[in-house]
Design an enzyme around this catalytic site. Structure first.
Site, PDB file in Angstrom:
ATOM      1  N   GLU A  37       0.774  -1.092   0.080  1.00  0.00           N
ATOM      2  CA  GLU A  37       0.183   0.057  -0.037  1.00  0.00           C
ATOM      3  C   GLU A  37       0.854   1.274   0.002  1.00  0.00           C
ATOM      4  O   GLU A  37       0.600   2.055  -0.735  1.00  0.00           O
ATOM      5  CB  GLU A  37      -0.698   0.156   1.334  1.00  0.00           C
ATOM      6  CG  GLU A  37      -1.845  -1.206   1.021  1.00  0.00           C
ATOM      7  CD  GLU A  37      -1.431  -2.472   1.954  1.00  0.00           C
ATOM      8  OE1 GLU A  37      -2.303  -3.143   2.425  1.00  0.00           O
ATOM      9  OE2 GLU A  37      -0.020  -2.479   1.901  1.00  0.00           O
ATOM     10  N   CYS A  69      -2.647  -4.116   6.959  1.00  0.00           N
ATOM     11  CA  CYS A  69      -2.127  -4.102   8.377  1.00  0.00           C
ATOM     12  C   CYS A  69      -2.725  -3.042   9.355  1.00  0.00           C
ATOM     13  O   CYS A  69      -2.748  -1.718   8.774  1.00  0.00           O
ATOM     14  CB  CYS A  69      -0.731  -4.495   8.434  1.00  0.00           C
ATOM     15  SG  CYS A  69       0.329  -2.832   8.152  1.00  0.00           S
ATOM     16  N   THR A 118      15.166 -42.173  -7.195  1.00  0.00           N
ATOM     17  CA  THR A 118      15.626 -40.809  -6.795  1.00  0.00           C
ATOM     18  C   THR A 118      17.375 -40.896  -7.019  1.00  0.00           C
ATOM     19  O   THR A 118      17.861 -39.997  -6.930  1.00  0.00           O
ATOM     20  CB  THR A 118      15.360 -40.251  -5.500  1.00  0.00           C
ATOM     21  OG1 THR A 118      15.760 -41.144  -4.558  1.00  0.00           O
ATOM     22  CG2 THR A 118      13.863 -40.218  -5.575  1.00  0.00           C
ATOM     23  N   TRP A 164      22.660 -36.031 -13.396  1.00  0.00           N
ATOM     24  CA  TRP A 164      21.388 -35.697 -13.159  1.00  0.00           C
ATOM     25  C   TRP A 164      20.183 -36.412 -13.551  1.00  0.00           C
ATOM     26  O   TRP A 164      20.398 -37.140 -14.731  1.00  0.00           O
ATOM     27  CB  TRP A 164      21.439 -34.197 -13.869  1.00  0.00           C
ATOM     28  CG  TRP A 164      22.395 -33.316 -13.332  1.00  0.00           C
ATOM     29  CD1 TRP A 164      23.507 -33.077 -13.775  1.00  0.00           C
ATOM     30  CD2 TRP A 164      22.503 -32.428 -11.903  1.00  0.00           C
ATOM     31  NE1 TRP A 164      24.237 -31.729 -13.040  1.00  0.00           N
ATOM     32  CE2 TRP A 164      23.366 -31.910 -11.923  1.00  0.00           C
ATOM     33  CE3 TRP A 164      21.383 -32.461 -10.845  1.00  0.00           C
ATOM     34  CZ2 TRP A 164      23.722 -30.920 -10.556  1.00  0.00           C
ATOM     35  CZ3 TRP A 164      21.585 -31.732  -9.712  1.00  0.00           C
ATOM     36  CH2 TRP A 164      22.799 -30.965  -9.674  1.00  0.00           C
ATOM     37  N   THR A 194      22.690 -36.397   3.461  1.00  0.00           N
ATOM     38  CA  THR A 194      22.851 -35.957   2.277  1.00  0.00           C
ATOM     39  C   THR A 194      24.174 -34.952   2.208  1.00  0.00           C
ATOM     40  O   THR A 194      24.746 -34.786   1.252  1.00  0.00           O
ATOM     41  CB  THR A 194      21.648 -35.039   1.756  1.00  0.00           C
ATOM     42  OG1 THR A 194      20.474 -35.977   1.755  1.00  0.00           O
ATOM     43  CG2 THR A 194      21.592 -34.226   0.561  1.00  0.00           C
ATOM     44  N   LEU A 249      14.908 -39.655   5.627  1.00  0.00           N
ATOM     45  CA  LEU A 249      14.437 -38.510   6.387  1.00  0.00           C
ATOM     46  C   LEU A 249      13.049 -38.096   5.544  1.00  0.00           C
ATOM     47  O   LEU A 249      12.307 -37.880   6.520  1.00  0.00           O
ATOM     48  CB  LEU A 249      15.237 -37.483   6.283  1.00  0.00           C
ATOM     49  CG  LEU A 249      14.799 -35.939   7.001  1.00  0.00           C
ATOM     50  CD1 LEU A 249      14.513 -36.256   8.417  1.00  0.00           C
ATOM     51  CD2 LEU A 249      15.957 -35.030   6.901  1.00  0.00           C
TER      52      LEU A 249
END
Length: 368
Positions: free
Chosen positions: A53, A79, A165, A174, A200, A300
């Site tokens: 604003e 706000c 994966t 990749w 990782t 995980l």
């Protein structure tokens, strides 16, 4: 331009705050004169900077346009409290705005309707609801933190079509192509924090920063490291945005060594000697984390899924088959009945180069 288009333009402006406004919501504002001309527009700047604003009012002033009698189209309730900036509803009142069209109310308990009440008390007409769904989607992490007290948890993975994966030896770079990888960095950029596990870190030594897209801010790095096995030369410890390590260890010496390198070490053990993931999410909520971007291994990931802590999956699927012996997305189960499956709702499917991006939400997780 019709009123709906004004709100759409405000939403488009809000999207320009995608990479910069965290932990504040992404908000856009368009000011329209009584005769229907746009006289000012803006979007929320970096935390501590002006809100949408105020940016729109400044834009109007720079154009030499009067805001007396104008309408403000804004994607979130203005706000009403003083934080690092002053109340936006006061700025609109002082500018002579006579009507505010807002997409939705602000879930922040410090606002939550008080902004609308102050505007109405000043004689300003307030309309609410146009663009509500789009505004909420744009700020789903902010809504999650304000309503649930925890961030919106988005789990990202790159897989083959048969769900792999990584190969049995851990090789994963990749699976997907450059377009998918760049898109993944854009999702990193909009998150408040990127989380991974110590496995990782030890195997890949990732940086977990944003490199493939331009961004004025980097997400914080969060690592789950129950035993404080973090190498003192790990790349994540050099993150300019800061690295937070959640552990169940009481190793004071290692904690002090990590803290000396600038890391924040927080011990939140569960009854099994691991990190209490649910408590960690609550702690991240108190630290202003709206969206938590999880890029971790299958163990995980499995823990997050098993404990019902994942809100959304961001999957990049390559047109490849990697066969037996590979690593999957998440290790949980085994399930005895199909009815025990984690139900997902497809939110978006897009093609990126040769790969497919699938955004799927765990059923019911966005109902808050």
């Amino acid at each position: 331009m019709q009123p709906t288009s004004y709100m759409q333009q405000a939403l488009d402006l809000a999207r320009q705050a995608l990479f910069i406004s965290n932990p504040n919501p992404r908000v856009g504002c368009v000011l329209v004169s009584a005769c229907g001309h746009i006289i000012g527009q803006g979007f929320t700047q970096q935390a501590g900077g002006p809100h949408a604003e105020v940016m729109a009012l400044r834009d109007a002033a720079a154009r030499g346009s009067s805001t007396q009698g104008a309408t403000a189209y804004v994607t979130l309730e203005p706000c009403s409290h003083t934080g690092r900036t002053g109340p936006c509803c006061n700025a609109l009142i002082e500018a002579g705005i006579t009507k505010v069209v807002a997409a939705t109310s602000d879930p922040n308990p410090q606002v939550a309707g008080q902004g609308f009440a102050r505007l109405r008390a000043a004689g300003i007409e307030v309309q609410v609801g146009e663009g509500a769904s789009a505004s909420r989607e744009l700020n789903i992490g902010f809504f999650s933190r304000m309503v649930r007290g925890t961030p919106w948890v988005r789990m990202k993975a790159a897989t083959s079509l048969d769900g792999a994966t990584a190969l049995h030896n851990g090789q994963s770079q990749w699976i997907t192509g450059p377009a998918a990888r760049a898109d993944g960095h854009a999702w990193r950029a909009q998150a408040c924090a990127v989380l991974t596990g110590i496995g990782t870190v030890l195997q890949d030594n990732p940086r977990l920063n944003v490199r493939d897209v331009e961004t004025p801010r980097q997400p914080k790095v969060v690592v789950i490291d129950s035993k404080l096995d973090m190498p003192l030369d790990a790349h994540v410890l050099k993150a300019h945005s800061g690295c937070t390590i959640y552990t169940s260890s009481t190793n004071i010496s290692k904690t002090q060594s990590l803290q000396a390198l600038g890391a924040t070490v927080i011990a939140i053990p569960n009854a099994h000697g691991k990190v209490d993931l649910a408590a960690m999410l609550r702690d991240l909520g108190t630290r202003g984390t709206n969206e938590l971007h999880v890029e971790a291994g299958f163990k995980l990931n499995g823990s997050f899924m098993r404990e019902g802590l994942v809100d959304e999956l961001l999957l990049y699927m390559a047109p490849k088959l990697l066969g037996a012996g590979t690593m999957g997305l998440a290790s949980f189960g085994p399930l005895e009945q199909l009815s025990q499956a984690i139900s997902l709702q497809v939110h978006d499917v897009s093609r990126l180069g040769e790969d497919v991006r699938l955004v799927a939400r765990v059923a019911g997780r966005d109902q808050f």
